[in-house]
Scaffold this motif. Structure first.
Motif, PDB file in Angstrom:
ATOM      1  N   ALA A 105      20.657  12.506  40.642  1.00  0.00           N
ATOM      2  CA  ALA A 105      19.864  12.166  39.451  1.00  0.00           C
ATOM      3  C   ALA A 105      19.723  10.677  39.222  1.00  0.00           C
ATOM      4  O   ALA A 105      18.811  10.239  38.512  1.00  0.00           O
ATOM      5  CB  ALA A 105      20.479  12.821  38.215  1.00  0.00           C
ATOM      6  N   ASN A 106      20.624   9.873  39.785  1.00  0.00           N
ATOM      7  CA  ASN A 106      20.517   8.433  39.561  1.00  0.00           C
ATOM      8  C   ASN A 106      20.376   7.635  40.864  1.00  0.00           C
ATOM      9  O   ASN A 106      20.488   6.420  40.864  1.00  0.00           O
ATOM     10  CB  ASN A 106      21.705   7.905  38.752  1.00  0.00           C
ATOM     11  N   MET A 107      20.087   8.324  41.968  1.00  0.00           N
ATOM     12  CA  MET A 107      19.921   7.636  43.254  1.00  0.00           C
ATOM     13  C   MET A 107      18.538   7.005  43.396  1.00  0.00           C
ATOM     14  O   MET A 107      17.569   7.441  42.773  1.00  0.00           O
ATOM     15  CB  MET A 107      20.082   8.633  44.409  1.00  0.00           C
ATOM     16  N   LEU A 108      18.475   6.010  44.271  1.00  0.00           N
ATOM     17  CA  LEU A 108      17.200   5.420  44.672  1.00  0.00           C
ATOM     18  C   LEU A 108      16.682   6.170  45.897  1.00  0.00           C
ATOM     19  O   LEU A 108      17.429   6.415  46.841  1.00  0.00           O
ATOM     20  CB  LEU A 108      17.388   3.946  45.028  1.00  0.00           C
ATOM     21  N   HIS A 109      15.413   6.516  45.888  1.00  0.00           N
ATOM     22  CA  HIS A 109      14.818   7.130  47.071  1.00  0.00           C
ATOM     23  C   HIS A 109      14.796   6.099  48.198  1.00  0.00           C
ATOM     24  O   HIS A 109      14.419   4.941  47.985  1.00  0.00           O
ATOM     25  CB  HIS A 109      13.407   7.615  46.773  1.00  0.00           C
ATOM     26  N   LEU A 110      15.178   6.508  49.374  1.00  0.00           N
ATOM     27  CA  LEU A 110      15.263   5.599  50.515  1.00  0.00           C
ATOM     28  C   LEU A 110      13.928   4.913  50.799  1.00  0.00           C
ATOM     29  O   LEU A 110      13.894   3.757  51.246  1.00  0.00           O
ATOM     30  CB  LEU A 110      15.750   6.372  51.750  1.00  0.00           C
ATOM     31  N   ASP A 111      12.825   5.578  50.522  1.00  0.00           N
ATOM     32  CA  ASP A 111      11.507   5.007  50.767  1.00  0.00           C
ATOM     33  C   ASP A 111      11.236   3.777  49.901  1.00  0.00           C
ATOM     34  O   ASP A 111      10.344   2.976  50.208  1.00  0.00           O
ATOM     35  CB  ASP A 111      10.415   6.040  50.517  1.00  0.00           C
ATOM     36  N   HIS A 112      11.963   3.635  48.804  1.00  0.00           N
ATOM     37  CA  HIS A 112      11.725   2.528  47.870  1.00  0.00           C
ATOM     38  C   HIS A 112      12.686   1.356  48.094  1.00  0.00           C
ATOM     39  O   HIS A 112      12.584   0.334  47.413  1.00  0.00           O
ATOM     40  CB  HIS A 112      11.870   3.020  46.424  1.00  0.00           C
ATOM     41  N   LEU A 113      13.600   1.512  49.031  1.00  0.00           N
ATOM     42  CA  LEU A 113      14.653   0.507  49.188  1.00  0.00           C
ATOM     43  C   LEU A 113      14.125  -0.831  49.688  1.00  0.00           C
ATOM     44  O   LEU A 113      14.516  -1.891  49.179  1.00  0.00           O
ATOM     45  CB  LEU A 113      15.733   1.031  50.142  1.00  0.00           C
ATOM     46  N   GLU A 114      13.240  -0.831  50.671  1.00  0.00           N
ATOM     47  CA  GLU A 114      12.791  -2.103  51.244  1.00  0.00           C
ATOM     48  C   GLU A 114      12.083  -2.968  50.203  1.00  0.00           C
ATOM     49  O   GLU A 114      12.326  -4.178  50.113  1.00  0.00           O
ATOM     50  CB  GLU A 114      11.878  -1.873  52.446  1.00  0.00           C
TER      51      GLU A 114
END
Length: 273
Positions: free
Chosen positions: A247-256
């Protein structure tokens, strides 16, 4: 803490913040390798010193039926494989005194969970391994009180210690980051801001922790501006299926994009010194 003493860490001369990032828990080898590969690619591109994060077990659960792990040794071996495959250091949580020596055989940084940071025997056991010790600030503790946790490590003969702020309890079901705590705690040790756990909304009626992932970039940017030495965040290629803290994670696609923005802010902050 001397970042250069952490095995396999790279880009320490880049004047960037360092990053602890990965899934909340090790759910299996394929997921860990997939996440690590992408983060390593991004951090090498942006020259960010990087430590892969993954909990080999989750002892602090809201409910007895919550996911707690795939088996201690199995998960620790996956952490070792990540390290050997991608030539990066790793960090994991420990919850009991006996975990310290066991986990130290597989990882480079031992993390003390926020709920347990006042447990003297646990902190000392971590310190005695000689590994870097990452002390999560208790949600119930002031920044000033963390100097005593740091002293427990240094008095054990280990100078490799870092503090991670993960927010402070506000009311009953929310966390707030008091950014005054970053410069306060930097007097004791390098300070990391745990962005994703700071956005948790614990103790929900369902017994499953909620969160505000839409605020991740806001909190992360503020952390860099206020002088955080490092950033901690949890990420997953599909947070909706993550077995812990989705519920509070960042989607890996948005990390860069996020890290690119943080590097730009850090460069500006550095120019103001």
């Amino acid at each position: 803490m001397n970042l250069d003493k952490i095995p396999q860490i790279k880009h320490t001369n880049s004047d960037n913040f360092f990053l602890l990032c990965g899934p909340c828990a090790i759910e299996g080898e394929d997921m860990a390798m997939r996440i690590a590969e992408r983060i390593v690619e991004i951090t090498d591109k942006l020259k960010i010193p990087y430590i892969f994060k993954g909990s080999f077990k989750k002892a602090n659960r809201s409910r007895v039926d919550s996911f707690s792990g795939i088996g201690d040794e199995k998960a620790l071996k996956i952490l070792r494989k990540v390290s050997e495959t991608f030539n990066v250091p790793t960090v994991t949580d420990i919850h009991e005194v006996t975990d310290a020596a066991m986990a130290a055989e597989y990882v480079d940084v031992l993390q003390i969970p926020a709920f347990l940071v006042r447990q003297t025997d646990l902190v000392v056991a971590a310190a005695n391994t000689g590994k870097v010790v990452n002390l999560k600030k208790g949600q119930f503790m002031s920044p000033e009180s963390m100097q005593h946790a740091v002293t427990k490590v240094t008095d054990s003969g280990n100078e490799q210690v870092v503090i991670t702020d993960r927010g402070t309890m506000f009311g009953y079901k929310d966390m707030i980051v008091d950014f005054r705590g970053i410069p306060t705690m930097k007097a004791y040790a390098p300070v990391v801001l745990d962005v994703t756990h700071s956005l948790q909304q614990p103790n929900q009626t369902s017994g499953i922790t909620g969160g505000r992932p839409d605020m991740i970039e806001t909190i992360a940017r503020a952390g860099i501006v206020t002088g955080a030495d490092g950033i901690f965040m949890e990420t997953h290629y599909d947070p909706s299926i993550a077995k812990s803290d989705g519920a509070n994670m960042l989607h890996l696609d948005h990390l860069e994009k996020l890290l690119t923005n943080l590097v730009a802010i850090r460069k500006t902050v550095n120019s103001l010194k």
